[in-house]
Write a protein that holds these residues in place. Structure first.
Motif, PDB file in Angstrom:
ATOM      1  N   SER A   1      -4.115   0.046   1.597  1.00 14.96           N
ATOM      2  CA  SER A   1      -3.833   1.074   0.972  1.00 14.96           C
ATOM      3  C   SER A   1      -2.371   1.152  -0.007  1.00 14.96           C
ATOM      4  CB  SER A   1      -3.040   2.013   2.337  1.00 14.96           C
ATOM      5  OG  SER A   1      -4.612   1.270   3.592  1.00 14.96           O
TER       6      SER A   1
ATOM      7  N   ARG B   1      -2.505   1.016  -3.315  1.00 19.41           N
ATOM      8  CA  ARG B   1      -3.233   2.005  -4.159  1.00 19.41           C
ATOM      9  C   ARG B   1      -2.724   3.477  -3.874  1.00 19.41           C
ATOM     10  NH1 ARG B   1      -7.293   4.008  -6.088  1.00 19.41           N
ATOM     11  NH2 ARG B   1      -8.822   2.273  -4.843  1.00 19.41           N
ATOM     12  N   GLN B   2      -2.787   4.268  -2.251  1.00 26.22           N
ATOM     13  CA  GLN B   2      -2.536   5.433  -2.009  1.00 26.22           C
ATOM     14  C   GLN B   2      -1.368   5.660  -1.718  1.00 26.22           C
ATOM     15  OE1 GLN B   2      -5.973   6.794  -1.155  1.00 26.22           O
ATOM     16  NE2 GLN B   2      -7.173   5.275  -1.795  1.00 26.22           N
TER      17      GLN B   2
ATOM     18  N   VAL C   1       0.238   6.354  -5.634  1.00 26.59           N
ATOM     19  CA  VAL C   1      -0.198   8.006  -5.510  1.00 26.59           C
ATOM     20  C   VAL C   1       0.266   8.332  -5.097  1.00 26.59           C
ATOM     21  CG1 VAL C   1      -2.426   9.333  -5.839  1.00 26.59           C
ATOM     22  CG2 VAL C   1      -2.958   6.680  -6.560  1.00 26.59           C
TER      23      VAL C   1
END
Lengths: 376, 299
Positions: free
Chosen positions: A248, A250-251, A254
């Protein structure tokens, strides 16, 4: 395939850059942490009430009869019957080492849990404890010990359940057309305060001093008496939570760009935030279930790692996977052997007291050093 | 080095785009892009916030014509940003609908919408240690699945975005070391990497120095001219809007007051009615209507 990384001029530069990032700060952090864990582990196996020389202890650690014995590992990992081994190996492998392993698991769980909560709330001061998870777990533990003593065998499950319930309450209170980081933190503090008052109130109903001591050990966090059973209990959940948090990353990155940007990029912010919180609660619960509520680790470690590797979450989570165990193992050396060195008494103190004693001043130091503490 | 070179490159790019318009050979791409340009239309919109009873914006029709730059202008609190957010489906209207190329934006899945429509908010915060290149890669978020790693297409899109925004020399820098103008260019590169048909920008030039204001507007212009991207842009400065936009939508008290090409919209009457400013307008000026403000009028 368009998605496989084909080495071209541009992709190599990116790969090189990625390697450069890994090679530098993160790698030295991980190596340093491994050194601390190994050193702390060796200290832990070498000293204790059963006296043996340092050399004897280390020989027991590398004893090929245990290290290469499938049956022994089966006993450790799956709880089968222990094979024959000499007494030194038994003490080292069955009492002293598993405690080091539990410390490592607890450290990485708390560190990663804190790192996720900090991204979800976009607040550097967030940790499983600020968001009510720990007080919920603590309250249910106390309730079990004092009122429903028949349930004592399920204490770890009860702890995890309490953490999850508290977090759901916090989330529900914070929800008003969606949540916001500030509302989450505020709701967490409020729920935490109420639960802590209830905990303190429950002490008055405790029947005997033994129950109170056991309750205090849980609510301050202690590794005393942990063995392979705790490793078996925490390992699968830890592996799952760590894997999910790496996937997770990259989530999380962001999310750090702020809610409006994340939404404009097509993220379902509420759903992602809830799912990520679930991973963080899982990690925190896995650690609370075996060690009780160890303070400050979930707050300090992500902080320390961020100062070294920056706020990119893949690096941050990997850093936490190493630095968390390092802090926890080192703190447990202090908890187990500190009083022996200082005053000669063989009493152990809960490791949560040591992490609090290290963590508090470190945090004060950060506050003095950094101008803007709070926002990531 | 870069300043002069980049200016030349950009102005070349722009003049190419312009001189080729209507030509045959190298213009195939551009005209194809123009051909597929997409319009964004709002109908019967009433937009409010949970904290307000009355709608903040009421608007029968608002149109961002395909392949053109439309600027939303108006005084503070006239509802320009609210309208823009609603057009990007970031704020659900109380009633009415927004259609992207005929499709209702509310019915599109969020990543699907983000692949076709980009929005850059007015204020953006990023982690201090984030590099410009990593920020721009986040623009690829809607194009990547949960487990997908960076692909060739993503790399190509990021390189194009870096080139178009002229941030090659900033690529390795961390956000905390950039000036306000450089930060804004980095953010614009991020939405460029999203490679959408429609791009909405909320006051991208506010608080920037003149150099960076012009850089931002030139990037927007190039993007529109070369790739046929439909642009909706909220601008504080009506003079800037008149110079750069194909159309203006002047907002007053949550409703569109006037709409059309700058030369038709920007009048002395509009400036006094909408902006409460006494000004003279030279609409014959070659760079678009020129505004000379004299004094503020009483409300």
């Amino acid at each position: 395939m368009s998605n496989s990384a084909v080495p071209g001029a541009e992709s190599t530069s990116r790969v090189q850059q990625w390697l450069a990032g890994v090679d530098g700060a993160l790698l030295s952090l991980c190596l340093g942490s491994v050194l601390v864990v190994v050193a702390g582990g060796l200290v832990q196996v070498s000293f204790g009430t059963y006296s043996m020389t340092v050399v004897e202890a280390w020989q027991a650690v590398v004893n090929p009869n245990v290290l290469l014995n499938l049956q022994a590992w089966e006993a450790f990992v799956f709880g089968a019957d222990l094979p024959e081994m000499n007494q030194r190996s038994l003490i080292v492998w069955n009492i002293r080492l598993p405690r080091v392993f539990v410390a490592m698991l607890v450290g990485m769980n708390l560190a990663v849990s804190g790192a996720i909560f900090q991204a979800v709330t976009r607040n550097e001061l967030a940790s499983p404890f600020i968001l009510g998870v720990s007080s919920g777990a603590g309250l249910l533990i106390l309730l079990t010990l004092v009122v429903f003593s028949g349930l004592s065998a399920f204490l770890p499950l009860v702890a995890a359940l309490g953490g999850a319930i508290a977090f759901l309450i916090v989330y529900a209170i914070a929800w008003k057309n969606g949540t916001s980081p500030v509302r989450l933190v505020l709701a967490g503090v409020i729920v935490g305060t109420i639960f802590q008052s209830l905990q303190t109130g429950l002490f008055f109903f405790a029947g005997d001093i033994g129950v109170v001591q056991s309750a205090i050990a849980w609510t301050t966090g202690s590794l005393t008496g942990t063995d392979w059973e705790q490793v078996r209990m925490a390992l699968p959940w830890t592996a799952l939570a760590m894997l999910l948090s790496l996937v997770s990353s990259r989530q999380l990155n962001v999310l750090l760009l702020g809610e409006s940007t994340a939404r404009a990029l097509g993220m379902s912010v509420e759903r992602v935030r809830f799912a990520l919180s679930g991973i963080a609660v899982l990690a925190a619960a896995a650690s609370i279930a075996v060690a009780g509520i160890v303070s400050f680790v979930g707050l300090i470690v992500p902080h320390l790692v961020r100062n070294i590797v920056g706020s990119e979450y893949k690096k941050l989570v990997v850093g936490c996977l190493f630095a968390g165990p390092a802090l926890m193992v080192a703190a447990d050396v202090g908890a187990r052997l500190g009083l022996q060195v200082l005053v000669g008494a063989s009493t152990q103190i809960p490791v949560g007291i040591v992490t609090g004693l290290i963590g508090g001043p470190y945090f004060l130091y950060l506050m003095r050093k950094q101008d803007a503490l709070g926002e990531i | 080095m870069s300043e002069h070179e980049r200016f030349e490159r950009e102005s070349n790019g722009r003049s190419n785009g312009e001189s080729n318009a209507g030509d045959t050979a190298t213009d195939a791409d551009a005209s194809a892009a123009h051909g597929s340009a997409v319009e964004l239309r709002g109908e019967d919109l009433e937009i409010g916030y949970p904290s307000t009873d009355e709608p903040v914006v009421e608007c029968e029709t608002v149109l961002l014509p395909a392949g053109e730059v439309t600027a939303l202008v108006g005084p503070n609190g006239s509802g320009k940003s609210t309208l823009l957010k609603s057009m990007a489906n970031q704020l659900a209207p109380d009633c009415g609908q927004v259609r992207l190329d005929g499709e209702q934006v509310q019915s599109l899945e969020s990543k699907e919408l983000a692949r076709r429509l980009g929005l850059l908010s007015q204020e953006n915060e990023s982690p201090a240690s984030l590099t410009v290149e990593d920020l721009i890669y986040h623009g690829r978020y809607p194009h990547r699945g949960f487990f997908e790693s960076v692909g060739d297409e993503d790399q190509a899109a990021v390189e194009r975005a870096i080139d178009l925004a002229g941030v090659e020399d900033l690529r390795e820098k961390e956000m905390k070391n950039l000036s306000g103008g450089q930060k804004q260019l980095a953010w614009i590169a991020m939405v460029l990497a999203q490679e959408t048909d429609v791009l909405l920008l909320d006051e991208p030039t506010t608080y920037l120095d003149l150099h960076h204001q012009l850089r931002v507007m030139e990037v927007v212009r190039t993007l529109n001219r070369e790739q046929g991207v439909t642009v909706g842009i909220v601008l504080h400065d009506i003079g800037q809007a008149a110079r750069f936009a194909d159309n203006l939508v002047a907002m007053k008290d949550g409703e569109p007051y006037d709409w059309g090409p700058p030369r038709d919209v920007v009048t002395e009457e509009l400036l006094s009615e909408v902006f409460h400013v006494d000004a003279s307008v030279d609409s014959e000026s070659p760079t678009g209507p020129h505004i000379a403000p004299h004094r503020a009028l009483d409300d």
